[in-house]
Scaffold this motif. Structure first.
Motif, PDB file in Angstrom:
ATOM      1  N   ARG A 121       4.084  14.655 -14.020  1.00 18.37           N
ATOM      2  CA  ARG A 121       3.303  15.818 -13.581  1.00 18.37           C
ATOM      3  C   ARG A 121       3.478  17.010 -14.517  1.00 18.37           C
ATOM      4  O   ARG A 121       2.633  17.904 -14.545  1.00 18.37           O
ATOM      5  CB  ARG A 121       3.694  16.193 -12.151  1.00 18.37           C
ATOM      6  N   SER A 149       2.271  18.520  -1.790  1.00 19.56           N
ATOM      7  CA  SER A 149       2.164  17.138  -2.262  1.00 19.56           C
ATOM      8  C   SER A 149       2.139  16.205  -1.058  1.00 19.56           C
ATOM      9  O   SER A 149       3.142  16.055  -0.359  1.00 19.56           O
ATOM     10  CB  SER A 149       3.346  16.790  -3.174  1.00 19.56           C
ATOM     11  N   ASP A 174       8.404  17.143  -7.096  1.00 19.11           N
ATOM     12  CA  ASP A 174       8.112  18.547  -6.832  1.00 19.11           C
ATOM     13  C   ASP A 174       9.321  19.432  -7.112  1.00 19.11           C
ATOM     14  O   ASP A 174       9.172  20.580  -7.547  1.00 19.11           O
ATOM     15  CB  ASP A 174       7.640  18.696  -5.388  1.00 19.11           C
ATOM     16  N   ASN A 226       5.706  18.456   1.805  1.00 19.89           N
ATOM     17  CA  ASN A 226       5.486  17.025   1.587  1.00 19.89           C
ATOM     18  C   ASN A 226       5.070  16.322   2.867  1.00 19.89           C
ATOM     19  O   ASN A 226       5.572  16.638   3.948  1.00 19.89           O
ATOM     20  CB  ASN A 226       6.748  16.341   1.074  1.00 19.89           C
ATOM     21  N   TYR A 234      -5.312  12.146  -2.122  1.00 22.27           N
ATOM     22  CA  TYR A 234      -4.026  12.500  -2.713  1.00 22.27           C
ATOM     23  C   TYR A 234      -3.994  14.008  -2.914  1.00 22.27           C
ATOM     24  O   TYR A 234      -4.605  14.541  -3.841  1.00 22.27           O
ATOM     25  CB  TYR A 234      -3.888  11.749  -4.042  1.00 22.27           C
ATOM     26  N   GLN A 236      -2.684  17.336  -4.032  1.00 16.74           N
ATOM     27  CA  GLN A 236      -1.766  17.837  -5.056  1.00 16.74           C
ATOM     28  C   GLN A 236      -2.213  19.238  -5.492  1.00 16.74           C
ATOM     29  O   GLN A 236      -3.173  19.396  -6.242  1.00 16.74           O
ATOM     30  CB  GLN A 236      -1.769  16.907  -6.272  1.00 16.74           C
ATOM     31  N   ASN A 251      -6.892  20.614  -6.073  1.00 15.65           N
ATOM     32  CA  ASN A 251      -7.045  19.171  -6.170  1.00 15.65           C
ATOM     33  C   ASN A 251      -8.126  18.785  -7.169  1.00 15.65           C
ATOM     34  O   ASN A 251      -9.112  19.513  -7.364  1.00 15.65           O
ATOM     35  CB  ASN A 251      -7.409  18.580  -4.805  1.00 15.65           C
ATOM     36  N   PHE A 274      -2.506   8.230  -6.968  1.00 12.81           N
ATOM     37  CA  PHE A 274      -1.863   8.907  -8.099  1.00 12.81           C
ATOM     38  C   PHE A 274      -2.315   8.366  -9.439  1.00 12.81           C
ATOM     39  O   PHE A 274      -2.320   9.085 -10.438  1.00 12.81           O
ATOM     40  CB  PHE A 274      -0.333   8.834  -7.959  1.00 12.81           C
ATOM     41  N   TYR A 278      -3.485  11.331 -11.849  1.00  9.79           N
ATOM     42  CA  TYR A 278      -2.638  11.678 -12.986  1.00  9.79           C
ATOM     43  C   TYR A 278      -2.904  10.819 -14.228  1.00  9.79           C
ATOM     44  O   TYR A 278      -2.032  10.691 -15.093  1.00  9.79           O
ATOM     45  CB  TYR A 278      -1.167  11.596 -12.571  1.00  9.79           C
TER      46      TYR A 278
END
Length: 329
Positions: A121, A149, A174, A226, A234, A236, A251, A274, A278
Motif C-alpha cells: 500500500r 480498511s 494500516d 477495520n 473493498y 480503502q 475508494n 485487493f 492494488y
C-alpha cells in the motif's frame, strides 16, 4: 536481466509472477513450491525451471528471491537467501513471532543483504500522492489521520486460526501506513474490538471488527477502522487533517460513471478485491525492487519496518486484552 527465484505459486505468487515477467529487466528463472503440480504449471508458463530451495539458493545465476510462500517459511528463506548473497523481496509478515523476526533481521544485517518487505500500500498511487502533498506542506502540520480498511467478506474461520489474528493479518497494513504517512512513530496504542460479523471467527479466538487509536510524539493522532466485511466492496480510504486543510484518498470504484436522475443519484461500488484495488501498487512496488537490484535505490520498506508493524500489532492485541492504552517502547 535479473534472474528471479519465485517461492510460492499461490494467489500472491501469481500476481508477482505477472509483474516480474512484464518488466524488461527481470525474468523468472526458478519456481519453488511443495505443490509440485502448481510449480510445474507456473514454471512452464514463464519458461522457468522447477527447483528445490537448496538448488535455487546455490545457483549463482539467480540474483534475487521473491518469497510468497506460507508465512511460517518466510524467516528461514530470508536467512538462507541472505547467506547466499541474494537480494530479497518478501511478502509480509516476516514471521508472526517478534523474537523470530528479530533473529532473522540479525542474519540479514550480518550478511549486508538487501531486504524489501511487501507492504504494497506504500506504493499505491493514491496514497503516495497524498503523502507527497502532505510532505510538500499542502496542509501544514498533521493533526488527525483516519485510515478505513474493510474487506468485502470475512475469511474462513480455518484461515483465521493460522493468520495470527486481525491485528497481525489485516490491521498490520494500516499500522504500517500510519507510520508511513505521518513520518513518525507512535508513542502509544489503544485498541478496541468485537466479533460482529461471523460468530465462527469469535469461536476461533479472534475479532472481526476493530478500532485502533495511535498517539504520536508530535501530538497528532491516527485512527484505524477495520472490518472483515463491508458488503459493498473493498473499502480503502485515507483522510489526513492538518493545520491548513485536509487531504483525502477515496475508494477506487469499478468505474467512474455516475447516474444523476430526478429521484436519486447512483455511483459504482468500490473495486471488490485487493488484487484489483492494488494492481498498480504491486507494479510500482516491483519497479522499486528493480531499482534496488540496479543499485539506484535502497529498500523503502525494510525489515525494520516489518518488525515495527508487527510490534504495533502486538501492542494493539495487548491493549485489547488488557483494556488499556499501551505505551510503545
Amino acid at each position: 536481466m535479473f534472474n528471479i527465484a519465485l517461492f510460492g505459486c499461490g494467489r500472491i505468487g501469481k500476481v508477482h509472477a505477472v509483474n516480474i515477467d512484464a518488466h524488461p529487466l527481470t525474468q523468472i528463472k526458478a519456481v519453488i513450491d511443495p505443490y509440485h503440480e502448481g510449480a510445474a504449471k507456473l514454471a512452464d508458463e514463464y519458461n522457468a525451471e522447477v527447483m528445490t530451495t537448496e538448488e535455487a539458493m546455490a545457483d549463482p545465476d539467480i540474483h534475487a528471491v521473491v518469497i510468497c510462500s506460507a508465512t511460517d517459511t518466510h524467516a528461514d528463506l530470508i536467512e538462507q537467501a541472505a547467506r547466499a548473497g541474494k537480494a530479497i523481496f518478501c511478502e509480509k509478515p516476516i514471521d508472526l513471532s517478534l523474537e523470530r523476526v528479530r533473529g532473522c533481521l540479525n542474519v540479514v544485517n550480518e550478511n549486508n543483504a538487501k531486504l524489501l518487505v511487501g507492504f504494497n500500500r506504500r506504493y499505491d498511487p493514491q496514497f503516495r500522492t497524498l503523502k507527497d502533498l502532505f510532505e510538500s506542506g499542502a496542509i501544514g502540520k498533521a493533526e488527525t489521520l483516519v485510515i478505513t480498511s474493510r474487506d468485502p467478506s470475512p475469511p474462513p474461520a480455518e484461515y483465521v486460526k493460522v493468520s495470527g489474528g486481525i491485528f497481525r493479518d489485516m490491521s498490520i497494513h494500516d499500522l504500517d501506513m500510519a507510520r508511513f504517512i505521518m513520518g513518525e512513530d507512535p508513542v502509544s496504542v489503544s485498541a478496541h474490538g468485537s466479533c460482529l460479523v461471523d460468530p465462527a471467527i469469535g469461536e476461533a479466538g479472534d475479532i472481526d471488527s476493530a478500532v485502533v487509536v495511535m498517539h504520536f510524539e508530535s501530538g497528532a493522532m491516527a485512527t484505524i477502522i477495520n472490518s472483515r466485511r463491508s458488503g459493498y466492496g473493498y473499502d480503502q480510504r485515507i483522510e489526513l487533517h492538518g493545520s491548513k486543510g485536509m487531504l483525502k484518498a477515496g475508494n477506487v470504484r469499478e468505474h467512474q460513471v455516475e447516474h444523476w436522475g430526478d429521484e436519486s443519484c447512483a455511483a459504482a461500488k468500490p473495486q471488490y478485491f485487493f488484487l484489483e484495488r492494488y494492481k498498480e501498487a504491486y507494479i510500482a512496488e516491483w519497479q522499486h525492487f528493480v531499482d534496488v537490484l540496479e543499485g539506484k535505490a535502497e529498500p523503502q520498506c525494510t525489515g525494520v519496518d516489518g518488525e515495527l508493524a508487527l510490534y504495533l500489532a502486538e501492542c494493539a492485541l495487548e491493549s485489547l486484552e488488557m483494556h488499556q492504552t499501551v505505551k510503545v517502547n
